[in-house]
Every structure is written in structure tokens, then in C-alpha cells.
Design a protein around this motif. Structure first.
Motif, mmCIF file in Angstrom:
data_model
loop_
_atom_site.group_PDB
_atom_site.id
_atom_site.type_symbol
_atom_site.label_atom_id
_atom_site.label_comp_id
_atom_site.label_asym_id
_atom_site.label_seq_id
_atom_site.Cartn_x
_atom_site.Cartn_y
_atom_site.Cartn_z
ATOM 1 N N ALA A 9 3.897 0.801 6.164
ATOM 2 C CA ALA A 9 2.791 0.481 5.264
ATOM 3 C C ALA A 9 1.793 1.620 5.162
ATOM 4 O O ALA A 9 1.177 1.824 4.119
ATOM 5 C CB ALA A 9 2.100 -0.791 5.734
ATOM 6 N N ASN A 10 1.615 2.364 6.212
ATOM 7 C CA ASN A 10 0.704 3.509 6.195
ATOM 8 C C ASN A 10 1.451 4.810 6.458
ATOM 9 O O ASN A 10 0.858 5.802 6.882
ATOM 10 C CB ASN A 10 -0.389 3.331 7.254
ATOM 11 N N GLY A 11 2.754 4.809 6.158
ATOM 12 C CA GLY A 11 3.582 5.979 6.438
ATOM 13 C C GLY A 11 3.294 7.147 5.506
ATOM 14 O O GLY A 11 2.605 7.021 4.486
ATOM 15 N N LEU A 12 3.841 8.273 5.876
ATOM 16 C CA LEU A 12 3.642 9.491 5.106
ATOM 17 C C LEU A 12 4.258 9.422 3.710
ATOM 18 O O LEU A 12 3.772 10.041 2.773
ATOM 19 C CB LEU A 12 4.236 10.687 5.861
ATOM 20 N N LEU A 13 5.337 8.661 3.571
ATOM 21 C CA LEU A 13 6.011 8.554 2.270
ATOM 22 C C LEU A 13 5.446 7.449 1.383
ATOM 23 O O LEU A 13 5.838 7.326 0.226
ATOM 24 C CB LEU A 13 7.511 8.343 2.481
ATOM 25 N N LYS A 14 4.531 6.662 1.905
ATOM 26 C CA LYS A 14 3.975 5.528 1.147
ATOM 27 C C LYS A 14 3.383 5.956 -0.191
ATOM 28 O O LYS A 14 3.672 5.332 -1.223
ATOM 29 C CB LYS A 14 2.922 4.808 2.004
ATOM 30 N N PRO A 15 2.569 6.998 -0.257
ATOM 31 C CA PRO A 15 2.029 7.397 -1.560
ATOM 32 C C PRO A 15 3.122 7.815 -2.556
ATOM 33 O O PRO A 15 3.022 7.517 -3.742
ATOM 34 C CB PRO A 15 1.126 8.587 -1.246
ATOM 35 N N ILE A 16 4.161 8.455 -2.063
ATOM 36 C CA ILE A 16 5.261 8.870 -2.940
ATOM 37 C C ILE A 16 6.008 7.646 -3.452
ATOM 38 O O ILE A 16 6.318 7.532 -4.638
ATOM 39 C CB ILE A 16 6.206 9.836 -2.201
ATOM 40 N N VAL A 17 6.284 6.709 -2.550
ATOM 41 C CA VAL A 17 6.982 5.480 -2.931
ATOM 42 C C VAL A 17 6.144 4.702 -3.940
ATOM 43 O O VAL A 17 6.657 4.203 -4.950
ATOM 44 C CB VAL A 17 7.310 4.619 -1.688
ATOM 45 N N ASP A 18 4.842 4.598 -3.685
ATOM 46 C CA ASP A 18 3.963 3.880 -4.620
ATOM 47 C C ASP A 18 3.951 4.542 -5.990
ATOM 48 O O ASP A 18 3.990 3.862 -7.024
ATOM 49 C CB ASP A 18 2.537 3.809 -4.059
ATOM 50 N N ARG A 19 3.898 5.856 -6.002
ATOM 51 C CA ARG A 19 3.878 6.582 -7.281
ATOM 52 C C ARG A 19 5.192 6.392 -8.029
ATOM 53 O O ARG A 19 5.198 6.150 -9.239
ATOM 54 C CB ARG A 19 3.612 8.070 -7.030
ATOM 55 N N LEU A 20 6.295 6.491 -7.335
ATOM 56 C CA LEU A 20 7.596 6.291 -7.965
ATOM 57 C C LEU A 20 7.735 4.865 -8.493
ATOM 58 O O LEU A 20 8.287 4.650 -9.580
ATOM 59 C CB LEU A 20 8.724 6.617 -6.994
ATOM 60 N N THR A 21 7.234 3.909 -7.745
ATOM 61 C CA THR A 21 7.283 2.516 -8.187
ATOM 62 C C THR A 21 6.436 2.325 -9.439
ATOM 63 O O THR A 21 6.840 1.621 -10.369
ATOM 64 C CB THR A 21 6.795 1.577 -7.062
#
Length: 93
Positions: A9-21
Motif C-alpha cells: 500500500a505504501n510501496g515504492l511502485l504504488k505511485p506507478i501502479v496508481d498512474r497506470l491504473t
């Protein structure tokens, strides 16, 4: 754990995943753009059909006018021949 560090939930890839979503998800930017383009295509297709219908009507009207002009020309040529024949008969008579 590495998985939590990268993908939690607070991982390093979270912003990338959110943006891709937000880009690829339902009602995302790409979906919205695709729907917009599909709507534009439908509009252009309707306009093309309308223009074609108007062109077909104009063509039919011009063809009917041409047919009337041909008929009138034929009648005038026939009358011209008759007048020429009468004129020749009067000149010889």
C-alpha cells in the motif's frame, strides 16, 4: 518483506501502479479518449451519410433536368427540320 516494500500500500511502485491504473483502467484517460474518438467517428459517419444523400438527390435532379433538356432539344431539332423543309418548298415553288 521486499514485496511489501515494492508493491504494498505504501510501496515504492504504488505511485506507478496508481498512474497506470488511472491511464488504462475503466473510465481512465485512455478509455475516455477512446470513447471520445468513437463518438467523433460516429458523427463523421452520420455527416458522410447526410452528404451522400444530398449528393444523390442533387444527381437525380440534374439527371431529370438533363433528360428534359434532351427532349426539348430533340423537339427543337425536329421543328427546325420541318421549317427548313417548308422554306425549301416555298423557295422552289
Amino acid at each position: 518483506r521486499v514485496a511489501d516494500l515494492l508493491g504494498g500500500a505504501n510501496g515504492l511502485l504504488k505511485p506507478i501502479v496508481d498512474r497506470l491504473t488511472s491511464l488504462t483502467g475503466t473510465n481512465g484517460m485512455i478509455d475516455a479518449r477512446t470513447k471520445g474518438l468513437a463518438s467523433s467517428i460516429k458523427l463523421v459517419s452520420r455527416q458522410e451519410s447526410d452528404y451522400q444523400e444530398r449528393l444523390d438527390l442533387k444527381q437525380a435532379a440534374l439527371e431529370a433536368k438533363f433528360a428534359r433538356l434532351e427532349s426539348t432539344l430533340s423537339l427543337l431539332q425536329s421543328q427546325s427540320s420541318q421549317l427548313a423543309a417548308q422554306s425549301n418548298a416555298l423557295n422552289q415553288g
